[in-house]
Design a protein around this motif. Structure first.
Motif, PDB file in Angstrom:
ATOM      1  N   GLN A 180       6.418  10.666   3.908  1.00 26.94           N
ATOM      2  CA  GLN A 180       5.892  11.541   4.949  1.00 26.94           C
ATOM      3  C   GLN A 180       5.676  10.699   6.196  1.00 26.94           C
ATOM      4  O   GLN A 180       5.010   9.659   6.142  1.00 26.94           O
ATOM      5  CB  GLN A 180       4.575  12.174   4.514  1.00 26.94           C
ATOM      6  CG  GLN A 180       3.981  13.086   5.559  1.00 26.94           C
ATOM      7  CD  GLN A 180       2.653  13.656   5.103  1.00 26.94           C
ATOM      8  OE1 GLN A 180       1.977  13.076   4.265  1.00 26.94           O
ATOM      9  NE2 GLN A 180       2.276  14.775   5.667  1.00 26.94           N
ATOM     10  N   LEU A 181       6.250  11.139   7.314  1.00 27.64           N
ATOM     11  CA  LEU A 181       6.120  10.428   8.577  1.00 27.64           C
ATOM     12  C   LEU A 181       5.309  11.286   9.538  1.00 27.64           C
ATOM     13  O   LEU A 181       5.645  12.440   9.789  1.00 27.64           O
ATOM     14  CB  LEU A 181       7.498  10.134   9.185  1.00 27.64           C
ATOM     15  CG  LEU A 181       8.467   9.336   8.319  1.00 27.64           C
ATOM     16  CD1 LEU A 181       9.827   9.266   8.981  1.00 27.64           C
ATOM     17  CD2 LEU A 181       7.933   7.949   8.073  1.00 27.64           C
ATOM     18  N   ASN A 182       4.238  10.717  10.089  1.00 27.05           N
ATOM     19  CA  ASN A 182       3.396  11.399  11.071  1.00 27.05           C
ATOM     20  C   ASN A 182       3.267  10.518  12.296  1.00 27.05           C
ATOM     21  O   ASN A 182       3.173   9.302  12.190  1.00 27.05           O
ATOM     22  CB  ASN A 182       1.991  11.655  10.525  1.00 27.05           C
ATOM     23  CG  ASN A 182       1.984  12.675   9.421  1.00 27.05           C
ATOM     24  OD1 ASN A 182       2.777  13.600   9.418  1.00 27.05           O
ATOM     25  ND2 ASN A 182       1.097  12.484   8.474  1.00 27.05           N
ATOM     26  N   LEU A 190       3.293   5.144  14.332  1.00 27.92           N
ATOM     27  CA  LEU A 190       3.909   5.988  13.314  1.00 27.92           C
ATOM     28  C   LEU A 190       3.228   5.728  11.973  1.00 27.92           C
ATOM     29  O   LEU A 190       3.053   4.590  11.571  1.00 27.92           O
ATOM     30  CB  LEU A 190       5.406   5.690  13.210  1.00 27.92           C
ATOM     31  CG  LEU A 190       6.220   6.562  12.275  1.00 27.92           C
ATOM     32  CD1 LEU A 190       6.321   7.983  12.838  1.00 27.92           C
ATOM     33  CD2 LEU A 190       7.598   5.982  12.083  1.00 27.92           C
ATOM     34  N   GLN A 191       2.827   6.791  11.295  1.00 29.80           N
ATOM     35  CA  GLN A 191       2.168   6.678   9.998  1.00 29.80           C
ATOM     36  C   GLN A 191       3.179   7.035   8.911  1.00 29.80           C
ATOM     37  O   GLN A 191       3.768   8.109   8.933  1.00 29.80           O
ATOM     38  CB  GLN A 191       0.972   7.611   9.921  1.00 29.80           C
ATOM     39  CG  GLN A 191      -0.080   7.306  10.954  1.00 29.80           C
ATOM     40  CD  GLN A 191      -1.113   8.416  11.062  1.00 29.80           C
ATOM     41  OE1 GLN A 191      -0.984   9.466  10.460  1.00 29.80           O
ATOM     42  NE2 GLN A 191      -2.133   8.161  11.850  1.00 29.80           N
ATOM     43  N   VAL A 192       3.363   6.111   7.968  1.00 33.39           N
ATOM     44  CA  VAL A 192       4.306   6.305   6.869  1.00 33.39           C
ATOM     45  C   VAL A 192       3.507   6.375   5.578  1.00 33.39           C
ATOM     46  O   VAL A 192       2.685   5.501   5.301  1.00 33.39           O
ATOM     47  CB  VAL A 192       5.329   5.142   6.800  1.00 33.39           C
ATOM     48  CG1 VAL A 192       6.316   5.371   5.671  1.00 33.39           C
ATOM     49  CG2 VAL A 192       6.044   4.982   8.117  1.00 33.39           C
ATOM     50  N   ARG A 193       3.731   7.425   4.796  1.00 31.53           N
ATOM     51  CA  ARG A 193       3.003   7.590   3.537  1.00 31.53           C
ATOM     52  C   ARG A 193       3.978   7.895   2.409  1.00 31.53           C
ATOM     53  O   ARG A 193       4.856   8.757   2.548  1.00 31.53           O
ATOM     54  CB  ARG A 193       1.996   8.723   3.667  1.00 31.53           C
ATOM     55  CG  ARG A 193       0.929   8.677   2.583  1.00 31.53           C
ATOM     56  CD  ARG A 193      -0.136   9.680   2.825  1.00 31.53           C
ATOM     57  NE  ARG A 193       0.310  10.907   2.148  1.00 31.53           N
ATOM     58  CZ  ARG A 193      -0.302  12.050   2.230  1.00 31.53           C
ATOM     59  NH1 ARG A 193      -1.359  12.189   2.985  1.00 31.53           N
ATOM     60  NH2 ARG A 193       0.147  13.096   1.584  1.00 31.53           N
ATOM     61  N   LEU A 194       3.849   7.186   1.322  1.00 29.73           N
ATOM     62  CA  LEU A 194       4.673   7.408   0.139  1.00 29.73           C
ATOM     63  C   LEU A 194       4.097   8.577  -0.647  1.00 29.73           C
ATOM     64  O   LEU A 194       2.945   8.542  -1.060  1.00 29.73           O
ATOM     65  CB  LEU A 194       4.701   6.139  -0.726  1.00 29.73           C
ATOM     66  CG  LEU A 194       5.453   6.219  -2.039  1.00 29.73           C
ATOM     67  CD1 LEU A 194       6.939   6.421  -1.765  1.00 29.73           C
ATOM     68  CD2 LEU A 194       5.223   4.964  -2.843  1.00 29.73           C
ATOM     69  N   SER A 197       0.846  -1.173   0.000  1.00 24.38           N
ATOM     70  CA  SER A 197       0.000   0.000   0.000  1.00 24.38           C
ATOM     71  C   SER A 197       0.892   1.237   0.000  1.00 24.38           C
ATOM     72  O   SER A 197       2.077   1.161   0.322  1.00 24.38           O
ATOM     73  CB  SER A 197      -0.897  -0.017   1.241  1.00 24.38           C
ATOM     74  OG  SER A 197      -1.613   1.183   1.340  1.00 24.38           O
ATOM     75  N   ASP A 198       0.317   2.391  -0.351  1.00 22.98           N
ATOM     76  CA  ASP A 198       1.087   3.634  -0.349  1.00 22.98           C
ATOM     77  C   ASP A 198       1.189   4.256   1.034  1.00 22.98           C
ATOM     78  O   ASP A 198       1.958   5.179   1.241  1.00 22.98           O
ATOM     79  CB  ASP A 198       0.455   4.652  -1.300  1.00 22.98           C
ATOM     80  CG  ASP A 198       0.747   4.331  -2.753  1.00 22.98           C
ATOM     81  OD1 ASP A 198       1.584   3.445  -2.999  1.00 22.98           O
ATOM     82  OD2 ASP A 198       0.132   4.961  -3.620  1.00 22.98           O
ATOM     83  N   SER A 199       0.411   3.765   1.989  1.00 21.58           N
ATOM     84  CA  SER A 199       0.491   4.286   3.351  1.00 21.58           C
ATOM     85  C   SER A 199       0.310   3.137   4.336  1.00 21.58           C
ATOM     86  O   SER A 199      -0.345   2.141   4.035  1.00 21.58           O
ATOM     87  CB  SER A 199      -0.572   5.361   3.596  1.00 21.58           C
ATOM     88  OG  SER A 199      -1.853   4.777   3.497  1.00 21.58           O
ATOM     89  N   ALA A 200       0.907   3.317   5.489  1.00 22.31           N
ATOM     90  CA  ALA A 200       0.813   2.284   6.520  1.00 22.31           C
ATOM     91  C   ALA A 200       0.960   2.931   7.886  1.00 22.31           C
ATOM     92  O   ALA A 200       1.684   3.915   8.055  1.00 22.31           O
ATOM     93  CB  ALA A 200       1.895   1.232   6.330  1.00 22.31           C
ATOM     94  N   THR A 201       0.260   2.376   8.851  1.00 15.25           N
ATOM     95  CA  THR A 201       0.412   2.769  10.234  1.00 15.25           C
ATOM     96  C   THR A 201       1.073   1.607  10.960  1.00 15.25           C
ATOM     97  O   THR A 201       0.584   0.482  10.915  1.00 15.25           O
ATOM     98  CB  THR A 201      -0.954   3.093  10.884  1.00 15.25           C
ATOM     99  OG1 THR A 201      -1.560   4.155  10.148  1.00 15.25           O
ATOM    100  CG2 THR A 201      -0.784   3.509  12.323  1.00 15.25           C
ATOM    101  N   LEU A 202       2.194   1.874  11.602  1.00 10.99           N
ATOM    102  CA  LEU A 202       2.950   0.814  12.251  1.00 10.99           C
ATOM    103  C   LEU A 202       2.252   0.381  13.543  1.00 10.99           C
ATOM    104  O   LEU A 202       1.928   1.210  14.387  1.00 10.99           O
ATOM    105  CB  LEU A 202       4.371   1.285  12.536  1.00 10.99           C
ATOM    106  CG  LEU A 202       5.173   1.727  11.319  1.00 10.99           C
ATOM    107  CD1 LEU A 202       6.555   2.162  11.729  1.00 10.99           C
ATOM    108  CD2 LEU A 202       5.255   0.619  10.298  1.00 10.99           C
TER     109      LEU A 202
END
Length: 131
Positions: free
Chosen positions: A113-115, A92-96, A27-32
């Motif tokens: 992008q890291l949130n 941690l949310q990682v988005r491409l 996926s283009d985004s993931a929450t760890l």
């Protein structure tokens, strides 16, 4: 370079690839979280594990309670470090955002992008991507 022949490691690699693909779909985004955070040993971590085993064997062999106490103390610090590592990166949310187009064999620039919605401040984050 691997120590084992490919005929032994190929089935294990394919089984691990299927298992990782099932647990964390692309996926283009993931929450760890618990399902997609894997903490593996580095080369230094494996050396530390060997040191702990040698210390434990020496403590048992010589009947030295001080050496055994040191060994168990170091094991507890090692296990606590796993928990602290997970606590720092969970949520941690990682988005491409962007991937640059390049020719085959050339470096690619990736924008992420890291949130984090965590109440604890994060000091730093080190990312390493490899083939």
């Amino acid at each position: 370079m691997s120590l084992l022949p490919k005929t032994l490691t190929a089935p294990i690699k394919s089984a691990l690839s299927r298992w990782f693909a099932a647990r964390a779909p692309k996926s283009d985004s993931a929450t760890l979280n618990l399902r997609n955070v894997y903490i593996f040993f580095s080369r230094e971590g494996m050396l530390f594990a060997v040191l702990l085993v040698i210390t434990f064997i020496a403590g048992i062999n010589y009947g030295n309670n001080l050496v055994l106490g040191l060994c168990f103390y170091l094991v507890s610090i090692w296990l606590i470090s796993f928990h602290v590592t997970f606590a720092h990166i969970s949520g941690l949310q990682v988005r491409l955002l962007e991937v640059t187009m390049t020719e085959a064999g050339l470096p690619v620039w990736i924008t992420l992008q890291l949130n984090s919605d965590s109440r604890q401040p994060s000091v730093s984050c080190y990312l390493s991507l490899s083939r």
